[in-house]
Scaffold this motif. Structure first.
Motif, mmCIF file in Angstrom:
data_model
loop_
_atom_site.group_PDB
_atom_site.id
_atom_site.type_symbol
_atom_site.label_atom_id
_atom_site.label_comp_id
_atom_site.label_asym_id
_atom_site.label_seq_id
_atom_site.Cartn_x
_atom_site.Cartn_y
_atom_site.Cartn_z
ATOM 1 N N GLU A 160 0.816 -1.207 0.000
ATOM 2 C CA GLU A 160 0.000 0.000 0.000
ATOM 3 C C GLU A 160 0.849 1.255 0.000
ATOM 4 N N THR A 161 2.115 1.143 -0.372
ATOM 5 C CA THR A 161 2.978 2.311 -0.379
ATOM 6 C C THR A 161 3.526 2.527 -1.789
ATOM 7 N N LYS A 162 3.384 3.751 -2.268
ATOM 8 C CA LYS A 162 3.929 4.102 -3.579
ATOM 9 C C LYS A 162 4.940 5.224 -3.400
ATOM 10 N N SER A 163 6.039 5.165 -4.135
ATOM 11 C CA SER A 163 7.054 6.220 -4.039
ATOM 12 C C SER A 163 6.496 7.514 -4.617
ATOM 13 N N LYS A 164 7.081 8.633 -4.221
ATOM 14 C CA LYS A 164 6.642 9.926 -4.751
ATOM 15 C C LYS A 164 6.875 9.979 -6.262
ATOM 16 N N GLY A 165 7.965 9.326 -6.722
ATOM 17 C CA GLY A 165 8.231 9.276 -8.155
ATOM 18 C C GLY A 165 7.144 8.521 -8.903
ATOM 19 N N ARG A 166 6.698 7.418 -8.311
ATOM 20 C CA ARG A 166 5.632 6.636 -8.934
ATOM 21 C C ARG A 166 4.335 7.447 -9.014
ATOM 22 N N ILE A 167 4.012 8.137 -7.911
ATOM 23 C CA ILE A 167 2.801 8.959 -7.887
ATOM 24 C C ILE A 167 2.871 10.031 -8.976
ATOM 25 N N ALA A 168 4.036 10.668 -9.078
ATOM 26 C CA ALA A 168 4.199 11.738 -10.072
ATOM 27 C C ALA A 168 4.085 11.174 -11.491
ATOM 28 N N LEU A 169 4.692 9.985 -11.712
ATOM 29 C CA LEU A 169 4.653 9.410 -13.067
ATOM 30 C C LEU A 169 3.246 8.905 -13.405
ATOM 31 N N GLU A 170 2.557 8.345 -12.415
ATOM 32 C CA GLU A 170 1.171 7.909 -12.635
ATOM 33 C C GLU A 170 0.319 9.070 -13.139
ATOM 34 N N ARG A 171 0.511 10.211 -12.465
ATOM 35 C CA ARG A 171 -0.266 11.398 -12.801
ATOM 36 C C ARG A 171 -0.012 11.823 -14.249
ATOM 37 N N LEU A 172 1.272 11.823 -14.625
ATOM 38 C CA LEU A 172 1.620 12.197 -15.994
ATOM 39 C C LEU A 172 1.120 11.152 -16.985
ATOM 40 N N ALA A 173 1.298 9.887 -16.635
ATOM 41 C CA ALA A 173 0.910 8.804 -17.549
ATOM 42 C C ALA A 173 -0.599 8.791 -17.767
ATOM 43 N N MET A 174 -1.366 9.022 -16.699
ATOM 44 C CA MET A 174 -2.813 8.957 -16.835
ATOM 45 C C MET A 174 -3.357 10.082 -17.721
ATOM 46 N N SER A 175 -2.570 11.159 -17.861
ATOM 47 C CA SER A 175 -3.031 12.245 -18.741
ATOM 48 C C SER A 175 -2.889 11.850 -20.206
ATOM 49 N N THR A 176 -2.199 10.729 -20.469
ATOM 50 C CA THR A 176 -2.050 10.250 -21.858
ATOM 51 C C THR A 176 -3.004 9.098 -22.167
ATOM 52 N N LEU A 177 -3.840 8.737 -21.196
ATOM 53 C CA LEU A 177 -4.728 7.574 -21.365
ATOM 54 C C LEU A 177 -5.625 7.725 -22.594
ATOM 55 N N GLU A 178 -5.645 6.681 -23.404
ATOM 56 C CA GLU A 178 -6.448 6.718 -24.624
ATOM 57 C C GLU A 178 -7.165 5.374 -24.765
ATOM 58 N N TYR A 179 -8.452 5.431 -25.016
ATOM 59 C CA TYR A 179 -9.215 4.196 -25.244
ATOM 60 C C TYR A 179 -9.322 3.934 -26.743
ATOM 61 N N ALA A 180 -9.466 2.663 -27.106
ATOM 62 C CA ALA A 180 -9.678 2.307 -28.511
ATOM 63 C C ALA A 180 -10.561 1.064 -28.574
ATOM 64 N N PHE A 181 -11.046 0.756 -29.768
ATOM 65 C CA PHE A 181 -11.865 -0.450 -29.988
ATOM 66 C C PHE A 181 -13.009 -0.539 -28.978
ATOM 67 N N HIS A 182 -13.861 0.518 -28.966
ATOM 68 C CA HIS A 182 -15.023 0.535 -28.059
ATOM 69 C C HIS A 182 -14.616 0.316 -26.608
ATOM 70 N N GLN A 183 -13.527 0.952 -26.227
ATOM 71 C CA GLN A 183 -13.017 0.903 -24.851
ATOM 72 C C GLN A 183 -12.593 -0.508 -24.415
ATOM 73 N N ARG A 184 -12.395 -1.395 -25.371
ATOM 74 C CA ARG A 184 -11.860 -2.722 -25.040
ATOM 75 C C ARG A 184 -10.346 -2.660 -24.881
ATOM 76 N N CYS A 185 -9.761 -1.566 -25.352
ATOM 77 C CA CYS A 185 -8.315 -1.381 -25.282
ATOM 78 C C CYS A 185 -8.010 -0.017 -24.674
ATOM 79 N N ALA A 186 -6.993 0.030 -23.819
ATOM 80 C CA ALA A 186 -6.545 1.308 -23.259
ATOM 81 C C ALA A 186 -5.030 1.366 -23.342
ATOM 82 N N THR A 187 -4.504 2.528 -23.722
ATOM 83 C CA THR A 187 -3.042 2.680 -23.788
ATOM 84 C C THR A 187 -2.606 3.921 -23.006
#
Lengths: 317, 317
Positions: free
Chosen positions: B191-218
């Protein structure tokens, strides 16, 4: 009247036409316990049915029996994982004073039933139901074990929480020996997030703020963010634990904007800090690791008051 | 030569001055197994020391013994959770052909040691070490049980992964009976995430893209995002599983920008879809649920090629 396992088995052995009640807003444990007991009772030839005030969550559909529940008038009513009659919900409340047996693990159980089998050391009511069905000589079937495993796994966060005991693991081992697919369940239960939750996490993380030399982290959930994300209440519960999960953070707080004004604040702490002490200063309360309060005013005002209370507890200004 | 549990116990009972080797980049299982064995051997009066090519991660400091390891010349060398001599790392490689005993759960173990105790059904090598110390008549102490629990919990994702068996739970139950603090460990480990992981998650989630009727996410991890967040490689591994965890998503993919150009793609799938088939089309490979490949070109080109391969596997255009 409180009874023991043996007395409980005898009562069930002589009962006929049994209704099994879950609590409202049913979770994995009340449903897993109810269906575990249902499969156990039908295996020894009893007519039984599971009833719930709310609709059954589709998520747990993998252990529901095929087709509708049989329709009959009950001669015996059992409530599982229901600590108080107020938790029965509107559809079952008319039967609140007709409950013959309650099987529960909540120390707070109000003792409303004619007979109560209570084991407050059990992490899940499903652990108690496991003991009942095996003591009654029922062989564990896959659907029965699947339902009971679900109850245990969901109430312990998959064996992570402090309520998990050696007994919890022994019982899980026995359920796995019945040949259940824990991989499928655990992926569904612990590795799946709704699209609303993902959207709200993304918005919430953009509000992340550290304080007190990064010993404290807060996030804000505005009403607009919740509406925009399409997240449900259960999604929000999960998000409240996020700030505390950051490495080095001792106090994590989530400020959720209220319809009626002000903020509902959820505080989670590492074991070095008492969350209930922080919330008591703000008129709230709770447990050592998780507590809550309501703070009136604007976001800036609410944050200022919250930081004062947290700073006092951390010994920081 | 492969040996059984009893033979292993006899070898250890007669051995003196024992070095215990972990693999390089040590994880919870190799360290938990090594220290679990160390505590077991010292409890019966043996001189023993744990050695690792890399420094010991501070994260697991809660089960290390106080003070430095004793300094002595070994008469017997045991490797735990080390499938291949290449995994010993530079500092231990000189001893690669002098290893008397290997205790492992990897089916791929190359059999480099004089004697090998292999149980490929064990979810963790720590499960095998638990069997060894108890078979040798050692009483479980708290540090020993803490180390072994850590090995089991980390290799099973806290009893979530498909390698978890009834035996895994039975052994965990026995370790908990020794009086260990699983709450502290599970919070730290799961249940512990590093501050770097939290920061990268935040950046990565801003690039989230769905495809194929939301059956795929990148999601995309650019080199700039990784640098900006301060995330480590282990943080990135965790993030790669995020897209697949979204409800309804059957194929999740993470495109990580490479220093040498192009993208390293990690594909994770629900059990309805074969990740290795998707990656094979792109020159990569892997397992049914997790596979990888490298795609050259710009982000747009890489995404287009990836979508072609995913679409073919999902039967969508």
């Amino acid at each position: 009247m409180q009874i023991d396992l043996k007395q409980c088995c005898m009562l069930l052995a002589t009962a006929e036409d049994i209704w099994i009640f879950t609590h409202k807003n049913p979770d994995g444990d009340t449903l897993g316990s109810a269906y575990g007991l249902y499969y156990g009772l039908t295996a020894i030839g009893k007519r039984a049915a599971v009833l719930c005030s709310d609709s059954m969550p589709k998520k747990f559909g993998y252990f529901y029996p095929q087709g509708p529940m049989p329709d009959f008038e009950p001669q015996y009513i059992v409530a599982v994982d229901v600590a108080d009659i107020q938790l029965l919900g509107p559809a079952l409340e008319p039967y609140a004073h007709k409950i013959d047996l309650c099987i529960d693990h909540h120390i707070s159980n109000t003792g409303y039933a004619e007979h109560l089998l209570l084991d407050s050391h059990a992490a899940a009511t499903a652990e108690i139901v496991y003991e009942i069905v095996t003591a009654m000589g029922v062989s564990l079937t896959q659907p029965m074990a699947t339902a009971l495993y679900t109850g245990i796994a969901t109430d312990t966060g998959c064996f992570r929480y402090s309520n998990t005991t050696a007994q919890t693991h022994f019982r899980a081992a026995k359920l796995i020996e019945a040949g259940i697919d824990i991989t499928y369940m655990n992926q569904l239960l612990f590795e799946t997030k709704s699209k609303g939750r993902i959207a709200l996490e993304r918005l919430a993380m953009s509000t992340l703020e550290y304080a007190f030399h990064q010993r404290c982290a807060t996030i804000v959930l505005s009403r607009e963010m919740v509406a925009q994300s399409g997240a449900e209440d259960e999604d929000i519960d999960g998000i409240s634990s996020m700030p505390r999960q950051i490495e080095g953070v001792e106090v994590g707080a989530t400020l959720r904007e209220r319809k009626e004004g002000g903020y509902k604040v959820s505080v989670r702490t590492a074991r070095s800090v008492d969350a209930s002490e922080i919330c008591k200063r703000l008129g709230g309360g709770g447990h050592k690791a998780a507590a809550g309060c309501v703070i009136s005013g604007t976001l800036d005002e609410a944050r200022r008051k919250l930081y004062e209370a947290i700073g006092a507890q951390l010994g920081e200004q």
